[in-house]
Design an enzyme around this catalytic site. Sequence first.
Site, PDB file in Angstrom:
ATOM      1  CG  ASN A  60      -3.895  -4.523   3.159  1.00 16.01           C
ATOM      2  OD1 ASN A  60      -3.297  -4.464   2.103  1.00 16.01           O
ATOM      3  ND2 ASN A  60      -3.266  -4.477   4.322  1.00 16.01           N
TER       4      ASN A  60
ATOM      5  NE  ARG B 185      -2.109  -1.352   3.471  1.00 15.57           N
ATOM      6  CZ  ARG B 185      -2.444  -1.017   4.700  1.00 15.57           C
ATOM      7  NH1 ARG B 185      -3.568  -0.373   4.938  1.00 15.57           N
ATOM      8  NH2 ARG B 185      -1.664  -1.306   5.711  1.00 15.57           N
TER       9      ARG B 185
END
Length: 93
Positions: free
Chosen positions: A40, A22
């Site tokens: 996520n 990320r």
Amino acid sequence: MSDRYEAVRVRISGKVQGVGFRMWTRDEALRLGLTGWVRNEVDGSVAALVAGPDNAISTMIERLRRGPAGASVSGVETEATRLEKMPTDFRIT
């Protein structure tokens, strides 16, 4: 190359959680001048919304296919999407 602005939803599968995916995605998106978000998912994948010039989005998708060091990407699914309002930044959610 075009200067058209687009938005794409992306789902990245493989070993993509717990490897800084990320943060890496946000950093790459900002380098390319893109906006959107990354998060996520409960199934172990990473989802993202990437918005900006279509040529930068294409570059970002190619980078997502490789991912950061430590990741092992097994699939990248994309879906063009329409947004009523373009995001103004790129966030990890």
